[in-house]
Design an enzyme around this catalytic site. Structure first.
Site, PDB file in Angstrom:
ATOM      1  CG  HIS A  17      81.853 104.119   5.199  1.00  0.00           C
ATOM      2  ND1 HIS A  17      81.732 104.845   4.042  1.00  0.00           N
ATOM      3  CD2 HIS A  17      82.936 104.623   5.831  1.00  0.00           C
ATOM      4  CE1 HIS A  17      82.682 105.758   3.979  1.00  0.00           C
ATOM      5  NE2 HIS A  17      83.446 105.641   5.049  1.00  0.00           N
ATOM      6  CE  LYS A  41      87.243 116.058   3.730  1.00  0.00           C
ATOM      7  NZ  LYS A  41      87.172 114.881   4.591  1.00  0.00           N
ATOM      8  NE  ARG A  90      90.314 102.937   4.537  1.00  0.00           N
ATOM      9  CZ  ARG A  90      89.990 104.112   4.070  1.00  0.00           C
ATOM     10  NH1 ARG A  90      89.446 104.217   2.892  1.00  0.00           N
ATOM     11  NH2 ARG A  90      90.226 105.202   4.753  1.00  0.00           N
ATOM     12  CB  SER A 128      84.564 108.133   0.277  1.00  0.00           C
ATOM     13  OG  SER A 128      83.845 107.502   1.295  1.00  0.00           O
TER      14      SER A 128
HETATM   15  P1  ADP Z   1      87.102 110.488   7.488  1.00  0.00           P
HETATM   16  O1  ADP Z   1      87.222 111.681   6.577  1.00  0.00           O
HETATM   17  O2  ADP Z   1      86.710 110.853   8.889  1.00  0.00           O
HETATM   18  O3  ADP Z   1      88.251 109.533   7.438  1.00  0.00           O
HETATM   19  P2  ADP Z   1      85.614 108.496   5.987  1.00  0.00           P
HETATM   20  O4  ADP Z   1      84.192 108.542   5.555  1.00  0.00           O
HETATM   21  O5  ADP Z   1      86.655 108.427   4.939  1.00  0.00           O
HETATM   22  O6  ADP Z   1      85.794 109.748   6.934  1.00  0.00           O
HETATM   23  O7  ADP Z   1      85.837 107.258   6.963  1.00  0.00           O
HETATM   24  C1  ADP Z   1      85.039 107.083   8.111  1.00  0.00           C
HETATM   25  C2  ADP Z   1      85.515 105.855   8.861  1.00  0.00           C
HETATM   26  O8  ADP Z   1      85.281 104.698   8.067  1.00  0.00           O
HETATM   27  C3  ADP Z   1      87.015 105.861   9.149  1.00  0.00           C
HETATM   28  O9  ADP Z   1      87.230 105.295  10.418  1.00  0.00           O
HETATM   29  C4  ADP Z   1      87.590 104.996   8.073  1.00  0.00           C
HETATM   30  O10 ADP Z   1      88.797 104.395   8.475  1.00  0.00           O
HETATM   31  C5  ADP Z   1      86.483 103.964   7.926  1.00  0.00           C
HETATM   32  N1  ADP Z   1      86.534 103.329   6.616  1.00  0.00           N
HETATM   33  C6  ADP Z   1      86.496 103.927   5.399  1.00  0.00           C
HETATM   34  N2  ADP Z   1      86.582 103.004   4.408  1.00  0.00           N
HETATM   35  C7  ADP Z   1      86.674 101.794   5.026  1.00  0.00           C
HETATM   36  C8  ADP Z   1      86.822 100.435   4.564  1.00  0.00           C
HETATM   37  N3  ADP Z   1      86.898 100.150   3.268  1.00  0.00           N
HETATM   38  N4  ADP Z   1      86.893  99.457   5.495  1.00  0.00           N
HETATM   39  C9  ADP Z   1      86.833  99.765   6.809  1.00  0.00           C
HETATM   40  N5  ADP Z   1      86.725 101.007   7.307  1.00  0.00           N
HETATM   41  C10 ADP Z   1      86.640 102.021   6.431  1.00  0.00           C
END
Ligand code: ADP
Length: 156
Positions: A17, A41, A90, A128
């Site tokens: 992130h 959730k 990703r 995450s």
């Molecule tokens: P959601 O439940 O909305 O997917 P996340 O917190 O998992 O929420 O992800 C938020 C954003 O961050 C998404 O666009 C996701 O693709 C991006 N993201 C998560 N991990 C990575 C990473 N390792 N590299 C790039 N983008 C990421």
């Protein structure tokens, strides 16, 4: 000044992130990191703690603002007066979900664009959910999350 929204669960925020936040904050005049508050959730951290961790981790980026939202993302985007939703990508596995969501948001709000930023290679495997699993079993997570997140995970 162009504003973009970077929405997500951020449960917890990771270096993946942070990589997107850093690169996007260099492109847009303002970047709003929007934490989804979805009571349906089951999250590890309450929305206030997720915002706190992001605020502490984004201290070095003066044009980054941390917010939270409930309900439809496009309604939140409209309320912030922005036309750009930014998402990270990703792997191919992210694509189908992101594609469907981007099309649905386009249907709901044709004036808003979803843009994708590709992860840096070194963060490709970070999510995450994997961080939560590793932390649960006491594994090392310091290299994959910002300091304020590592501190809270270690306390749990
Ligand atoms: P959601 O439940 O909305 O997917 P996340 O917190 O998992 O929420 O992800 C938020 C954003 O961050 C998404 O666009 C996701 O693709 C991006 N993201 C998560 N991990 C990575 C990473 N390792 N590299 C790039 N983008 C990421």
């Amino acid at each position: 000044m162009s504003t973009a929204i970077f929405p997500g669960s951020f449960d917890p925020p990771t270096n993946g992130h942070m990589d997107i936040i850093e690169r996007a904050s260099a492109i847009y005049g303002k970047l709003v990191v929007a934490v989804l508050n979805n009571p349906a959730k089951s999250n590890m951290f309450p929305v206030e703690t997720r915002m706190e961790m992001l605020r502490e981790s984004c201290k070095g980026f003066p044009n980054v603002e941390i917010a939270c939202f409930e309900g439809l993302l496009v309604d939140f985007a409209r309320s912030m007066g922005t036309k750009i939703i930014l998402r990270g990508l990703r792997a191919v596995t992210d694509f189908e979900y992101e594609f469907t969501m981007a099309l649905m948001n386009k249907k709901l709000a044709p004036e808003i664009e979803t843009l994708f930023m590709v992860t840096s290679a070194e963060n490709q495997f970070i999510s995450s959910s994997s961080i939560k699993e590793i932390a649960h079993f006491g594994g090392p997570i310091e290299d994959m999350v910002p300091g304020p997140v590592a501190e809270r995970l270690e306390k749990r």
